[in-house]
Design a protein around this motif. Structure first.
Motif, short mmCIF file in Angstrom:
data_model
loop_
_atom_site.label_atom_id
_atom_site.label_comp_id
_atom_site.label_asym_id
_atom_site.label_seq_id
_atom_site.Cartn_x
_atom_site.Cartn_y
_atom_site.Cartn_z
N VAL A 7 0.85 -1.19 0.00
CA VAL A 7 0.00 0.00 0.00
C VAL A 7 0.88 1.24 0.00
O VAL A 7 1.96 1.25 0.62
N ALA A 8 0.44 2.28 -0.70
CA ALA A 8 1.16 3.54 -0.75
C ALA A 8 0.31 4.64 -0.10
O ALA A 8 -0.90 4.68 -0.29
N ILE A 9 0.97 5.51 0.67
CA ILE A 9 0.28 6.64 1.30
C ILE A 9 1.12 7.89 1.04
O ILE A 9 2.31 7.92 1.38
N THR A 10 0.51 8.90 0.46
CA THR A 10 1.25 10.11 0.09
C THR A 10 0.56 11.36 0.64
O THR A 10 -0.63 11.55 0.40
N PRO A 11 1.29 12.21 1.38
CA PRO A 11 0.73 13.53 1.73
C PRO A 11 0.51 14.33 0.45
O PRO A 11 1.44 14.49 -0.35
N MET A 12 -0.72 14.81 0.26
CA MET A 12 -1.03 15.46 -1.02
C MET A 12 -2.21 16.41 -0.86
O MET A 12 -3.25 16.02 -0.32
N ASN A 13 -2.02 17.64 -1.30
CA ASN A 13 -3.12 18.62 -1.35
C ASN A 13 -3.83 18.77 0.00
O ASN A 13 -5.06 18.82 0.06
N GLY A 14 -3.06 18.83 1.09
CA GLY A 14 -3.64 19.03 2.40
C GLY A 14 -4.27 17.79 3.02
O GLY A 14 -4.97 17.88 4.03
N GLY A 15 -4.03 16.64 2.46
CA GLY A 15 -4.57 15.40 3.01
C GLY A 15 -3.65 14.24 2.70
O GLY A 15 -2.44 14.42 2.49
N LEU A 16 -4.22 13.05 2.68
CA LEU A 16 -3.45 11.85 2.37
C LEU A 16 -4.13 11.10 1.23
O LEU A 16 -5.37 10.97 1.21
N ARG A 17 -3.33 10.64 0.29
CA ARG A 17 -3.83 9.78 -0.76
C ARG A 17 -3.39 8.36 -0.48
O ARG A 17 -2.20 8.08 -0.31
N TYR A 18 -4.36 7.45 -0.39
CA TYR A 18 -4.10 6.03 -0.17
C TYR A 18 -4.28 5.29 -1.49
O TYR A 18 -5.25 5.54 -2.22
N GLY A 19 -3.36 4.39 -1.80
CA GLY A 19 -3.48 3.65 -3.05
C GLY A 19 -2.86 2.28 -2.97
O GLY A 19 -2.02 2.01 -2.10
N GLY A 20 -3.28 1.42 -3.89
CA GLY A 20 -2.68 0.09 -3.92
C GLY A 20 -3.45 -0.87 -4.81
O GLY A 20 -4.38 -0.49 -5.52
N THR A 21 -3.06 -2.10 -4.75
CA THR A 21 -3.57 -3.28 -5.46
C THR A 21 -3.16 -3.29 -6.92
O THR A 21 -2.90 -2.26 -7.53
N MET A 22 -3.12 -4.48 -7.46
CA MET A 22 -2.81 -4.69 -8.89
C MET A 22 -3.69 -5.85 -9.35
O MET A 22 -3.49 -6.99 -8.95
N GLU A 23 -4.71 -5.54 -10.14
CA GLU A 23 -5.59 -6.55 -10.71
C GLU A 23 -5.30 -6.67 -12.20
O GLU A 23 -5.54 -5.72 -12.94
N LEU A 24 -4.81 -7.78 -12.62
CA LEU A 24 -4.59 -8.01 -14.05
C LEU A 24 -5.85 -8.61 -14.65
O LEU A 24 -6.27 -9.71 -14.30
N ASP A 25 -6.47 -7.86 -15.54
CA ASP A 25 -7.74 -8.27 -16.12
C ASP A 25 -7.95 -7.43 -17.38
O ASP A 25 -7.18 -6.51 -17.67
#
Length: 414
Positions: A295-313
């Motif tokens: 999982v990735a978490i980035t301070p961005m634009n006054g908040g936090l952006r959470y991201g992740g997963t990889m679905e191959l489809d």
């Protein structure tokens, strides 16, 4: 100078347009959407020279099989008789070996460092305020096994000339005293950086429009005519375009464009999710990667952006809420004070990372058509490698020596 047609308006396409314009070329960009719906907007905004290991590794092969049986896991391949997926899988298995990993490290590092330097230069240009921050990224881990793996990775990174340091949990706390941690330690990728992808894309579009570059939206390419080893007319429904040079920078849609050209661009779309959470009292100032959870978490634009997963489809509009819940549930295990709620479906962004089977991007001229250049397949590092790829594309079209050796990235490689 040449008249250049770029198919695709994501970060790679727009970066190519930027550097081609700077080199004096006449540039037109065709995008199937409105330039706001690409994978370049919703990513974690990380610039990652630290990521010199391709997706195709022996460890990923075995771990990926285990993850396929967990609906909340970071990686998933939807079983299918899709021939593109079968071909991709066979090539992935072929390339998932230690030799390939070793051979890929230097070219990926060189491309990453080139791209980071170009972002640094771009951030100093008027009108290009995209919140570039060079505090590095912290790769946190909770288990001894992950710690040993990350320490080995850091040692390899230092051999490549990258600034990386293994930190204890106490050393991590000193960097961000207000952030509550439940980890064994982290590797501080001091060579890395982060930025706001939304602001970067907006700045690029504004600059290109102001510079006279033609950005044509809602122009889905439906037919490509070729003759005598060259690309001729490119048709977007009933409108035709011609150019001296044509660039395919269409991300996960590249195989479909390749089919129109009669060439095989082997990649699969890897769906990823992200969502933003406002943070009135930010405790995290350095982006985080969660080693075990991916999982990735980035301070961005006054908040936090959470991201992740990889679905191959296949490309689709489904939102798998179990994957999003997997991201949400992993966060407090590392940061007890961060407890993001499961977002409403309307607040979840998803995009498709164009993932080549060997984990390396395709950058270079096609052997089949002398005026065709391909720039795609960057996987999860599209933003990170975007500026460097754009500069290399401009050098290829201009006939100048490339800034780095691109032999590992040639589109027709075996």
């Amino acid at each position: 100078m040449s008249k250049v047609l770029i198919i695709g308006g994501g970060i790679v396409g727009l970066s190519s347009a930027y550097y081609l314009h700077k080199a004096g070329h006449q540039v037109t960009v065709l995008d199937k959407g409105d330039l706001t719906d690409s994978c370049s907007y919703g990513n974690a905004g990380m610039i990652v020279p630290s990521h010199f290991i391709p997706l195709a590794t022996p460890g990923m092969l075995t771990q990926g099989i285990r993850w396929m049986f967990n609906s909340k896991s970071p990686f998933y391949v939807r079983p299918s008789l899709n021939m593109q997926l079968i071909s991709w899988g066979l090539k992935f298995v072929q390339k998932a070996n230690a030799g390939h990993v070793e051979r890929s490290a230097t070219p990926l590092t060189e491309l990453s460092l080139l791209s980071k330097k170009l972002y640094e230069d771009l951030s100093k240009e008027p009108g290009f305020n995209f919140d570039l921050v060079e505090k590095g990224i912290l790769m946190f881990y909770k288990t001894e096994k992950a710690g040993e793996e990350e320490a080995l990775m850091a040692a390899k990174g230092r051999e490549l000339g990258l600034d990386m340091a293994v930190l204890s949990a106490d050393e991590c706390r000193k960097l961000q005293p207000e952030l509550e941690l439940d980890v064994l330690g982290a590797v501080h990728y001091r060579c890395d950086a982060h930025l706001s992808p939304n602001k970067l894309m907006t700045a690029l579009i504004k600059y290109l429009k102001g510079a006279g570059v033609s950005l044509l939206t809602n122009k889905e390419v439906t037919k490509i005519e070729t003759s005598a080893g060259k690309v001729g007319r490119v048709l977007a429904h009933d409108e035709a375009f011609t150019a001296d040079e044509v660039i395919v920078a269409t991300g996960s849609w590249s195989p479909a464009i390749g089919k129109l050209l009669g060439i095989n661009i082997l990649l699969m779309p890897g769906k990823g999710y992200s969502f933003n959470v406002a943070d009135e009292h930010p405790a995290m100032h350095i982006p985080a990667l969660l080693a075990e959870a991916r999982v990735a978490i980035t301070p961005m634009n006054g908040g936090l952006r959470y991201g992740g997963t990889m679905e191959l489809d296949k490309i689709n509009s489904r939102i798998n809420m179990n994957r999003v819940k997997g991201i949400v549930e992993s966060v407090p295990k590392y940061f007890p004070g961060l407890k993001p709620a499961v977002p409403a479906e309307k607040d979840i962004w998803f995009g498709f990372r164009p993932s080549s089977a060997d984990g390396l991007p395709y950058i270079g001229r096609s052997k089949k058509f002398s005026n065709l250049t391909i720039a795609t397949g960057h996987g999860m590092m599209g933003l990170s490698l975007g500026a460097g790829t754009g500069a290399l594309v401009s050098e290829i079209i201009s006939g100048t020596a490339p800034s780095i050796n691109i032999n590992s990235f040639i589109p027709d490689r075996k």
